[in-house]
Design a protein around this motif. Structure first.
Motif, short mmCIF file in Angstrom:
data_model
loop_
_atom_site.label_atom_id
_atom_site.label_comp_id
_atom_site.label_asym_id
_atom_site.label_seq_id
_atom_site.Cartn_x
_atom_site.Cartn_y
_atom_site.Cartn_z
N PRO A 1 0.34 -10.69 6.30
CA PRO A 1 -0.15 -9.55 7.29
C PRO A 1 0.32 -8.15 6.60
CG PRO A 1 -0.36 -11.44 8.87
CD PRO A 1 0.71 -11.87 7.50
N GLY A 2 -0.18 -7.07 6.57
CA GLY A 2 0.52 -6.03 6.96
C GLY A 2 0.33 -4.91 4.81
N THR A 3 -0.84 -6.68 4.19
CA THR A 3 -1.22 -6.11 2.66
C THR A 3 -2.60 -6.71 3.02
OG1 THR A 3 -0.83 -8.43 2.55
CG2 THR A 3 1.32 -7.40 2.10
N GLU A 4 -2.84 -5.84 2.03
CA GLU A 4 -3.89 -6.29 1.46
C GLU A 4 -4.10 -6.77 -0.33
OE1 GLU A 4 -7.82 -2.89 1.66
OE2 GLU A 4 -6.43 -3.22 3.09
N ILE B 1 -4.61 -6.83 -6.15
CA ILE B 1 -2.52 -6.57 -6.30
C ILE B 1 -2.44 -6.55 -4.62
CG2 ILE B 1 -1.13 -4.65 -6.77
CD1 ILE B 1 -2.93 -3.60 -8.15
N ILE B 2 -1.76 -6.96 -4.65
CA ILE B 2 -1.20 -7.34 -3.12
C ILE B 2 -0.07 -6.23 -2.53
CG2 ILE B 2 0.58 -7.97 -1.47
CD1 ILE B 2 -1.96 -10.29 -2.22
N ASP B 3 -0.36 -4.90 -1.84
CA ASP B 3 -0.10 -3.84 -1.82
C ASP B 3 0.95 -4.59 -0.67
OD1 ASP B 3 0.41 -1.49 -1.40
OD2 ASP B 3 -1.16 -0.74 -0.70
N THR B 4 2.47 -4.01 -1.04
CA THR B 4 3.35 -3.79 0.04
C THR B 4 4.15 -2.64 0.57
OG1 THR B 4 4.88 -4.98 -1.60
CG2 THR B 4 3.56 -6.20 0.14
N ASN C 1 2.08 3.85 -4.49
CA ASN C 1 1.35 3.47 -5.06
C ASN C 1 -0.38 2.66 -4.71
OD1 ASN C 1 0.86 1.51 -3.22
ND2 ASN C 1 1.80 -0.07 -5.05
N ILE C 2 -0.94 2.62 -4.60
CA ILE C 2 -2.81 2.66 -4.73
C ILE C 2 -3.80 3.43 -3.96
CG2 ILE C 2 -4.56 0.97 -3.40
CD1 ILE C 2 -2.82 -1.10 -4.82
N ALA C 3 -3.35 3.92 -2.49
CA ALA C 3 -3.99 4.70 -2.10
C ALA C 3 -3.68 5.68 -0.67
CB ALA C 3 -5.40 5.45 -1.62
N VAL C 4 -3.74 6.92 0.24
CA VAL C 4 -2.75 6.91 0.97
C VAL C 4 -4.31 7.35 2.37
CG1 VAL C 4 -2.05 8.54 3.12
CG2 VAL C 4 -0.70 7.84 1.03
N SER C 5 -4.61 6.30 2.74
CA SER C 5 -5.66 6.41 4.24
C SER C 5 -6.11 7.30 5.07
CB SER C 5 -6.39 4.55 4.10
OG SER C 5 -5.24 4.73 5.15
N GLU C 6 -4.57 7.56 5.78
CA GLU C 6 -4.86 7.76 6.92
C GLU C 6 -3.59 8.57 7.02
OE1 GLU C 6 -7.14 6.42 10.43
OE2 GLU C 6 -4.96 5.65 11.05
N TYR C 7 -3.50 9.82 7.80
CA TYR C 7 -2.21 10.31 9.16
C TYR C 7 -2.55 10.10 10.08
CZ TYR C 7 -1.21 12.52 4.43
OH TYR C 7 -0.78 12.19 2.63
N ALA D 1 -3.81 -1.04 2.70
CA ALA D 1 -3.01 -2.39 3.85
C ALA D 1 -2.03 -2.43 5.34
CB ALA D 1 -2.03 -2.52 2.78
N GLY D 2 -2.52 -1.04 5.59
CA GLY D 2 -1.74 -1.19 6.92
C GLY D 2 -0.19 -0.75 6.97
N ASN D 3 -0.05 -0.33 5.32
CA ASN D 3 1.56 -0.30 5.14
C ASN D 3 1.62 1.64 5.18
OD1 ASN D 3 2.72 -2.54 4.02
ND2 ASN D 3 1.25 -1.59 1.94
N THR D 4 3.24 1.50 6.73
CA THR D 4 3.11 3.13 6.87
C THR D 4 4.32 3.86 6.25
OG1 THR D 4 4.37 2.07 9.41
CG2 THR D 4 1.92 2.45 9.03
N SER D 5 4.54 5.20 6.51
CA SER D 5 5.58 5.58 5.91
C SER D 5 6.51 6.06 7.49
CB SER D 5 4.92 6.85 5.46
OG SER D 5 5.32 7.98 6.65
#
Length: 181
Positions: A26-29, A34-37, A66-72, A110-114
């Motif tokens: 959960p929280g990765t894609e 590549i598993i994005d954490t 490291n992959i891409a920002v999808s939204e703000y 992946a649902g990771n947030t800044s």
């Protein structure tokens, strides 16, 4: 491992093959294996502009990932009030004469947030047009010395965030004390 029947494309006949299914944490894609954490960087230089009684525009610098920002995501305090894929957002439906504290958070696929950006304080302009939020509904005149004092009855038609935008002076036949008569 589990089995699945899949069509083989020949006359509707089917064969059975075995496959393994990867379930991301959960929280990765899983993107291209590549598993994005990794969380995106914090949005910087958040600036407000075009502030009216019911709108405000926010702009900021792009976050990196490291992959891409999808939204703000834009928050007022801890309440999510808007999302965008752009580096600007116009917030509508704000309340006149109200203080807001906006932050921006970057989100990847992946649902990771800044972490939230630095807060930007905005105070919407005083409402106009539809009347005042504070009305004088009664003036009570009493004797100047002793007895019932003079009084003013006020009626509030909506929330007032800052009473300092209102003033009340006194006048005696045009000889007011606030210099506005």
């Amino acid at each position: 491992d589990s089995s699945q029947r899949v069509p083989n494309g020949e006359g509707g006949a089917r064969n059975t093959s075995t496959y393994a299914q990867l379930t991301p944490t959960p929280g990765t894609e899983n993107i291209a294996g590549i598993i994005d954490t990794e969380a995106p960087s914090v949005p910087l230089n958040v600036v407000s502009s075009n502030i009216t009684e019911s709108e405000a525009t926010l702009t900021w610098d792009a976050s990196t990932d490291n992959i891409a920002v999808s939204e703000y995501q834009v928050f007022n305090g801890t309440t999510l009030i808007g999302t965008t894929t752009n580096l600007t957002i116009t917030l509508t439906g704000l309340t006149p004469s109200t203080d807001y504290s906006f932050t921006v958070v970057a989100l990847d696929a992946a649902g990771n947030t800044s972490e939230p950006s630095a807060a930007v304080s905005v105070t919407t302009q005083v409402g106009s047009g539809g009347g005042s939020a504070l009305l004088i509904t009664g003036v009570f005149d009493g004797p100047l010395t002793g007895g019932t004092p003079k009084g003013v009855e006020l009626y509030v038609t909506s929330d007032i965030a800052d009473l300092s935008v209102y003033g009340l002076g006194s006048a005696n036949n045009g000889g007011g004390t606030d210099g506005e008569e």
